[in-house]
Design a protein around this motif. Structure first.
Motif, PDB file in Angstrom:
ATOM      1  N   MET A  53       0.775  -1.335   0.049  1.00 51.10           N
ATOM      2  CA  MET A  53      -0.038  -0.041  -0.059  1.00 51.10           C
ATOM      3  C   MET A  53       0.922   1.512   0.124  1.00 51.10           C
ATOM      4  O   MET A  53       0.660   2.221  -0.612  1.00 51.10           O
ATOM      5  CB  MET A  53      -0.851   0.058   1.294  1.00 51.10           C
ATOM      6  CG  MET A  53      -2.260  -0.839   1.064  1.00 51.10           C
ATOM      7  SD  MET A  53      -3.337  -0.172   0.181  1.00 51.10           S
ATOM      8  CE  MET A  53      -2.960  -1.031  -1.440  1.00 51.10           C
ATOM      9  N   ALA A  54       2.040   1.228   0.543  1.00 54.13           N
ATOM     10  CA  ALA A  54       2.954   2.120   0.773  1.00 54.13           C
ATOM     11  C   ALA A  54       3.407   2.514  -0.570  1.00 54.13           C
ATOM     12  O   ALA A  54       3.692   3.683  -1.119  1.00 54.13           O
ATOM     13  CB  ALA A  54       4.137   2.214   1.763  1.00 54.13           C
ATOM     14  N   LEU A  55       3.893   1.531  -1.091  1.00 51.52           N
ATOM     15  CA  LEU A  55       4.212   1.676  -2.596  1.00 51.52           C
ATOM     16  C   LEU A  55       3.218   2.299  -3.470  1.00 51.52           C
ATOM     17  O   LEU A  55       3.774   2.874  -4.755  1.00 51.52           O
ATOM     18  CB  LEU A  55       4.856   0.267  -3.137  1.00 51.52           C
ATOM     19  CG  LEU A  55       6.446  -0.082  -2.513  1.00 51.52           C
ATOM     20  CD1 LEU A  55       6.650  -1.488  -2.682  1.00 51.52           C
ATOM     21  CD2 LEU A  55       7.486   1.113  -3.214  1.00 51.52           C
ATOM     22  N   ARG A  67      -4.302   9.270  -2.138  1.00 53.62           N
ATOM     23  CA  ARG A  67      -5.284   9.184  -1.146  1.00 53.62           C
ATOM     24  C   ARG A  67      -5.838   7.792  -1.019  1.00 53.62           C
ATOM     25  O   ARG A  67      -6.217   7.246   0.135  1.00 53.62           O
ATOM     26  CB  ARG A  67      -6.431  10.285  -1.120  1.00 53.62           C
ATOM     27  CG  ARG A  67      -5.802  11.635  -1.020  1.00 53.62           C
ATOM     28  CD  ARG A  67      -6.928  12.852  -0.723  1.00 53.62           C
ATOM     29  NE  ARG A  67      -6.345  13.843  -0.424  1.00 53.62           N
ATOM     30  CZ  ARG A  67      -6.446  14.927  -1.476  1.00 53.62           C
ATOM     31  NH1 ARG A  67      -6.781  14.825  -2.528  1.00 53.62           N
ATOM     32  NH2 ARG A  67      -5.663  16.069  -1.338  1.00 53.62           N
ATOM     33  N   VAL A  68      -6.110   7.018  -1.985  1.00 58.48           N
ATOM     34  CA  VAL A  68      -6.803   5.772  -1.888  1.00 58.48           C
ATOM     35  C   VAL A  68      -5.715   4.855  -1.172  1.00 58.48           C
ATOM     36  O   VAL A  68      -5.968   3.934  -0.245  1.00 58.48           O
ATOM     37  CB  VAL A  68      -7.001   5.146  -3.242  1.00 58.48           C
ATOM     38  CG1 VAL A  68      -7.392   3.707  -3.391  1.00 58.48           C
ATOM     39  CG2 VAL A  68      -8.110   6.130  -3.812  1.00 58.48           C
ATOM     40  N   GLY A  69      -4.322   5.188  -1.547  1.00 57.46           N
ATOM     41  CA  GLY A  69      -3.573   4.272  -1.001  1.00 57.46           C
ATOM     42  C   GLY A  69      -3.139   4.726   0.704  1.00 57.46           C
ATOM     43  O   GLY A  69      -3.172   3.848   1.358  1.00 57.46           O
ATOM     44  N   ASN A  74      -3.992   3.488   6.210  1.00 53.97           N
ATOM     45  CA  ASN A  74      -4.409   3.830   7.564  1.00 53.97           C
ATOM     46  C   ASN A  74      -5.465   2.447   8.038  1.00 53.97           C
ATOM     47  O   ASN A  74      -5.378   2.103   9.108  1.00 53.97           O
ATOM     48  CB  ASN A  74      -5.381   5.041   7.442  1.00 53.97           C
ATOM     49  CG  ASN A  74      -4.598   6.206   7.545  1.00 53.97           C
ATOM     50  OD1 ASN A  74      -3.473   6.370   7.712  1.00 53.97           O
ATOM     51  ND2 ASN A  74      -5.320   7.608   7.025  1.00 53.97           N
ATOM     52  N   ALA A  75      -6.178   2.010   7.042  1.00 54.75           N
ATOM     53  CA  ALA A  75      -7.099   0.788   7.366  1.00 54.75           C
ATOM     54  C   ALA A  75      -6.115  -0.280   7.918  1.00 54.75           C
ATOM     55  O   ALA A  75      -6.574  -1.003   8.877  1.00 54.75           O
ATOM     56  CB  ALA A  75      -7.847   0.366   6.159  1.00 54.75           C
ATOM     57  N   GLU A  80      -7.078  -3.275  10.679  1.00 55.17           N
ATOM     58  CA  GLU A  80      -6.899  -4.739  10.018  1.00 55.17           C
ATOM     59  C   GLU A  80      -5.994  -5.609  11.115  1.00 55.17           C
ATOM     60  O   GLU A  80      -6.223  -6.802  11.369  1.00 55.17           O
ATOM     61  CB  GLU A  80      -6.568  -4.916   8.454  1.00 55.17           C
ATOM     62  CG  GLU A  80      -7.457  -4.181   7.545  1.00 55.17           C
ATOM     63  CD  GLU A  80      -8.636  -5.090   7.181  1.00 55.17           C
ATOM     64  OE1 GLU A  80      -8.314  -6.289   7.302  1.00 55.17           O
ATOM     65  OE2 GLU A  80      -9.776  -4.575   6.765  1.00 55.17           O
ATOM     66  N   ILE A  81      -4.616  -4.870  11.097  1.00 57.39           N
ATOM     67  CA  ILE A  81      -3.774  -5.639  11.635  1.00 57.39           C
ATOM     68  C   ILE A  81      -4.011  -6.002  13.151  1.00 57.39           C
ATOM     69  O   ILE A  81      -3.853  -6.878  13.633  1.00 57.39           O
ATOM     70  CB  ILE A  81      -2.252  -5.073  11.510  1.00 57.39           C
ATOM     71  CG1 ILE A  81      -1.839  -4.992  10.061  1.00 57.39           C
ATOM     72  CG2 ILE A  81      -1.082  -5.559  12.425  1.00 57.39           C
ATOM     73  CD1 ILE A  81      -0.554  -4.434   9.576  1.00 57.39           C
TER      74      ILE A  81
END
Ligand code: VIB
Length: 215
Positions: A53-55, A67-69, A74-75, A80-81
């Motif tokens: 996601m960071a990539l 912003r989607v990434g 954030n999620a 999630e984790i």
């Protein structure tokens, strides 16, 4: 090219969505040790997924894509984790055991595969590689709900997450995002997207199987 085409043409999709692990989880007959194995390996997988996601922010061309990434990161980090760690706690796995667990060969293969797709490819390739992950659990949750829940299933809390209206809405948003990115693919690009998607779906099958095999 779009998500439904990728899904329709993927040879291992049904085996992913209707895997024996999923069927046993749905029926409540899955061995507790298989679920624990899955939880631990998935926690390890999700850390690498967050790096992907960071990539996706790095590979973005527009602020909207970034912003989607960002919301994906954030999620993962805020929800999630932590949710997987809560499940581990509820299933009696000490935190030290989760954090100290060795990654299985299947977890390494799958997580590093999507990381490599993210590092070496375009943003669209990145999403093609994570589309089975992003979309598959939503479909699994929906199928289980449509077929009707059984009572007293010890795995119901997990099922509730992925069959929830909130998660189904996220899945629909993800599909729209994937479709935007894949829309203008050349035939060569479409082939590449399908290869990435098919490989990731194959890895999802292996991910379920390793939990049944405790491997
Ligand atoms: C092996 C494996 N594949 C897919 C998922 C599902 N998943 C992982 S990250 C994510 C997006 C955030 O909601 C979703 C749906 C999983 N947990 N483990």
């Amino acid at each position: 090219m779009n998500y439904q085409t990728l899904r329709h043409n993927c040879p291992s999709w049904n085996n992913y969505i209707q895997h024996e692990f999923v069927q046993q989880l749905t029926a409540g007959t899955l061995a507790a040790d298989s679920f624990r194995h899955y939880l631990i390996q998935d926690y390890l997988y999700l850390i690498h997924y967050t790096r992907v996601m960071a990539l996706s922010v790095y590979k973005s061309d527009t602020l909207a894509q970034m912003r989607v990434g960002q919301s994906g990161i954030n999620a993962m980090l805020d929800l999630e984790i932590g949710m997987y760690l809560d499940f581990c706690h509820q299933w009696g796995i000490p935190l030290a055991d989760v954090e100290g667990a060795a990654e299985s060969a299947v977890t390494i293969a799958y997580s590093r595969y999507i990381l490599d797709a993210a590092m070496s490819g375009s943003l669209a390739e990145l999403y093609a590689a994570i589309a089975p992950c992003l979309m598959g659990y939503g479909e699994i949750g929906k199928r289980i709900k449509d077929n009707g829940f059984i009572t007293g299933n010890p795995y119901q809390p997990w099922i509730d997450v992925f069959s929830s209206d909130e998660f189904q809405a996220i899945t629909a948003q993800n599909e729209a995002q994937i479709d935007l990115l894949l829309a203008d693919a050349s035939p060569a690009q479409a082939d590449k997207f399908q290869r990435l998607f098919d490989t990731a779906a194959r890895m999802e099958v292996n991910f379920w199987q390793q939990a049944l095999d405790l491997s």
